[in-house]
Write a protein that holds these residues in place. Structure first.
Motif, short mmCIF file in Angstrom:
data_model
loop_
_atom_site.label_atom_id
_atom_site.label_comp_id
_atom_site.label_asym_id
_atom_site.label_seq_id
_atom_site.Cartn_x
_atom_site.Cartn_y
_atom_site.Cartn_z
N ASP A 20 0.76 -1.38 0.00
CA ASP A 20 0.02 0.00 0.01
C ASP A 20 0.88 1.16 0.02
OD1 ASP A 20 -2.37 -1.21 -0.10
OD2 ASP A 20 -2.57 -1.57 2.23
N PHE A 21 2.05 0.91 -0.52
CA PHE A 21 2.87 2.20 -0.56
C PHE A 21 2.06 3.52 -1.28
CE2 PHE A 21 6.34 4.38 -3.71
CZ PHE A 21 6.73 5.17 -2.74
N LEU A 22 2.30 4.80 -0.94
CA LEU A 22 1.46 5.80 -1.07
C LEU A 22 -0.03 5.90 -1.03
CD1 LEU A 22 3.65 6.81 -4.58
CD2 LEU A 22 3.87 7.48 -2.23
N LEU A 23 -0.47 4.83 -0.73
CA LEU A 23 -1.91 4.59 -0.53
C LEU A 23 -2.60 4.85 0.78
CD1 LEU A 23 -2.32 1.88 -2.71
CD2 LEU A 23 -2.62 3.94 -3.46
N GLU A 435 3.65 2.78 -12.39
CA GLU A 435 3.20 2.47 -10.83
C GLU A 435 3.08 3.77 -10.03
OE1 GLU A 435 4.44 -0.19 -6.79
OE2 GLU A 435 5.09 -0.59 -8.91
N TYR A 436 3.93 4.37 -10.02
CA TYR A 436 4.17 5.72 -9.22
C TYR A 436 3.04 6.37 -9.31
CZ TYR A 436 7.00 8.76 -6.14
OH TYR A 436 7.73 9.63 -5.26
N PHE A 437 2.95 6.80 -10.59
CA PHE A 437 1.74 7.59 -11.05
C PHE A 437 0.39 6.88 -10.85
CE2 PHE A 437 -1.62 8.07 -14.37
CZ PHE A 437 -1.82 9.44 -14.02
N ARG A 438 0.19 5.72 -10.92
CA ARG A 438 -1.10 5.01 -10.68
C ARG A 438 -1.33 5.03 -9.24
NH1 ARG A 438 -0.89 -0.21 -14.93
NH2 ARG A 438 -1.02 1.17 -16.80
N ARG A 439 -0.61 4.90 -8.30
CA ARG A 439 -0.56 5.04 -7.06
C ARG A 439 -0.99 6.22 -6.42
NH1 ARG A 439 0.90 0.76 -3.79
NH2 ARG A 439 2.16 -0.82 -4.78
N THR A 440 -0.29 7.28 -7.15
CA THR A 440 -0.46 8.65 -6.67
C THR A 440 -2.07 9.01 -6.93
OG1 THR A 440 1.88 9.33 -7.02
CG2 THR A 440 0.11 11.04 -7.02
N LEU A 441 -2.40 8.62 -8.34
CA LEU A 441 -3.78 8.97 -8.77
C LEU A 441 -4.93 8.25 -7.84
CD1 LEU A 441 -5.95 9.82 -10.84
CD2 LEU A 441 -5.44 7.67 -12.17
N CYS A 442 -4.81 7.04 -7.33
CA CYS A 442 -5.80 6.40 -6.68
C CYS A 442 -5.85 6.98 -5.43
CB CYS A 442 -5.29 4.91 -6.49
SG CYS A 442 -5.61 4.06 -8.35
N ASN A 443 -4.56 7.47 -4.66
CA ASN A 443 -4.69 8.04 -3.54
C ASN A 443 -5.44 9.43 -3.43
OD1 ASN A 443 -3.30 8.06 -0.74
ND2 ASN A 443 -2.49 9.83 -1.33
N LEU A 444 -4.98 10.13 -4.57
CA LEU A 444 -5.86 11.24 -4.72
C LEU A 444 -7.12 11.36 -4.57
CD1 LEU A 444 -4.33 14.31 -5.20
CD2 LEU A 444 -5.18 13.79 -7.43
N LEU A 445 -7.80 10.35 -5.52
CA LEU A 445 -9.28 10.02 -5.47
C LEU A 445 -9.71 9.40 -4.05
CD1 LEU A 445 -9.66 8.54 -9.12
CD2 LEU A 445 -10.15 11.03 -8.32
#
Length: 481
Positions: A20-23, A435-445
């Motif tokens: 769950d890194f960044l999440l 992956e870094y971007f996808r995790r950042t996007l999902c965390n934002l939402l």
């Protein structure tokens, strides 16, 4: 008392680089793991070698694949006081260079290099150990050993990261022989060229420019005697790229320029160049403007997407430039005036309905809102997300930069139409940036859901995530498989 505080902090602390890194929430974790993680990657802008892909290059060791050409790492090493011979020099072995990088890594904390480094070691090589001077030997040995195996060839590395499509960055004079080879042999991932004609209007140095014109003559089969011949030769190469799957162009610019057409006679400017005469700065800018305008109309006729990378201040250190040459880590964010010229340039094309699909990449975060509002001026309903505010790039392709870009796009446009991330990299180990971007996007939402700013509609938000991470790009670029 101190033990109690320590225990409470330990209970709340997440493990570094866990699943769950960044999440930061359960909802963010669900979005990432169920809707983003396993999607293929469309890397529609990078600087990978088509030759290495087509010939399935096998790298000799970790330094060769990881440090060569990586000016991000070079800048960090120089900042720490590492001698240049261990960075770009030939006075040391590959392992000695790696050891100097390993010494540097612990000091890169809070720089994206720290995250990227350990993500890449983990995803490609299964290495969880933190890189440092103590661990450098074992990590170098393990990774270099794996790189000698068939599954760690270039094509194997791309398959490991689930890369479906790669768009390289290619000069108009390129033969595209390796793209041809890759398609003929059915090599995966799909490899397409992207047209990068910067040298066709790089008229600052007449002698260098005329050398390039000679190469363009040879590639196009057209003798370039005047400006119209130049345009004909470029159109010839656009046709050639299109025949070989090219559907994108790319331009690296400090800023777009705009003038009233006819302010200068481009034939006369071209004649001056042929006579080895230098142009004034305004004449240089006009030549770039009109040539780019003609190119943009060619792209529209082909149904291409044009990309403008704006805002880089390049090669600022004259002393190091004379020693190492360009693109060696001495660039920065520029503060150019952007809005008026971009609006006028796009409007000039739109006024005759010759504005191609366009992606504007911004390197100065102060201009994020400018770009986010600019794209709305020229979205005309003909294509979903026709004009795009591109992902954070170069100095901004880190967590904070990506969040700021997506927040500006969300506030002033439609994040849901965004075509997502790219690597913009020369390294075959750079794909965890997706992956870094996808995790950042999902965390934002996910944070919006936690804060009650979005409904906890998993299926709908999951679809938005999947679209941004993959499907929007797939539908937008329309590559021929």
């Amino acid at each position: 008392m101190l033990d109690e505080v320590s225990n409470r902090l330990h209970d709340k602390r997440k493990n570094f680089l866990d699943e769950d890194f960044l999440l930061q929430s359960e909802f963010a974790s669900t979005l990432y793991h169920d809707y983003a993680k396993d999607l293929p990657i469309i890397d529609y802008h990078c600087h990978l070698s088509p030759k290495d892909i087509a010939e399935n290059r096998q790298f000799k060791n970790l330094t060769e694949i990881w440090l060569a050409g990586d000016h991000y790492k070079w800048r960090a090493m120089r900042t720490l006081g590492v001698d240049e011979k261990y960075i770009t020099g030939k006075a040391s072995t590959d392992q000695e260079k790696f050891e100097k990088w390993a010494d540097t890594v612990p000091y890169t904390l809070r720089n994206p290099l720290y995250h990227w480094t350990h993500l890449e070691l983990k995803r490609y090589f299964g290495i969880d150990t933190l890189l440092s001077s103590d661990s450098s030997g074992s990590i170098y040995e393990k990774a270099s050993s794996l790189l000698q195996t068939s599954s760690y060839s270039v094509q194997g590395l791309l398959e490991k990261m689930n890369v479906e499509t790669v768009c390289s960055t290619d000069d108009p004079v390129d033969s595209l022989e390796f793209h041809v080879k890759a398609k003929k042999e059915g090599i995966k991932p799909n490899l397409f060229p992207a047209f990068r004609p910067d040298k066709s209007y790089a008229v600052e140095n007449p002698n260098d420019y005329l050398d390039y014109i000679q190469k363009l003559e040879e590639a196009s089969g057209i003798e370039i005697k005047n400006y119209n011949d130049l345009l004909q030769a470029l159109e010839n190469r656009v046709d050639f790229f299109h025949q070989h799957g090219g559907r994108l162009s790319d331009h690296g610019l400090e800023q777009l320029y705009f003038f009233k057409l006819g302010k200068y006679n481009t034939d006369k400017l071209f004649s001056k160049l042929q006579s080895h005469q230098s142009l004034t700065q305004e004449e240089i800018n006009y030549f770039k403007f009109e040539t780019l305008l003609h190119l943009s109309k060619m792209y529209h006729a082909k149904g291409w997407t044009q990309q403008f990378h704006l805002g880089a201040l390049r090669n600022t250190n004259d002393r190091m430039m004379s020693i190492l040459g360009p693109d060696t880590g001495f660039d920065s964010i520029g503060d150019f005036s952007q809005a008026a010229a971009i609006a006028s340039f796009l409007n000039q094309l739109d006024s005759t309905d010759q504005l191609a699909k366009t992606i504007l990449y911004n390197l100065n975060p102060a201009d994020n809102e400018v770009m986010a509002t600019m794209i709305g001026n020229f979205n005309d309903g003909s294509v979903r997300g026709k004009i795009q505010f591109g992902s954070g790039w170069w100095f901004l392709d880190q967590k904070d930069g990506m969040e700021k870009q997506m927040n500006a796009l969300s506030n002033m446009g439609l994040l849901s139409c965004f075509v997502g991330m790219l690597t913009d990299s020369r390294s075959f180990l750079s794909f965890p940036r997706h992956e870094y971007f996808r995790r950042t996007l999902c965390n934002l939402l996910g944070n919006d859901v936690v804060n009650g700013e979005l409904p906890a509609d998993e299926k709908w938000l999951g679809k938005i995530v999947s679209d941004i991470c993959y499907y929007n790009a797939k539908n937008y670029f329309q590559f021929e498989q």
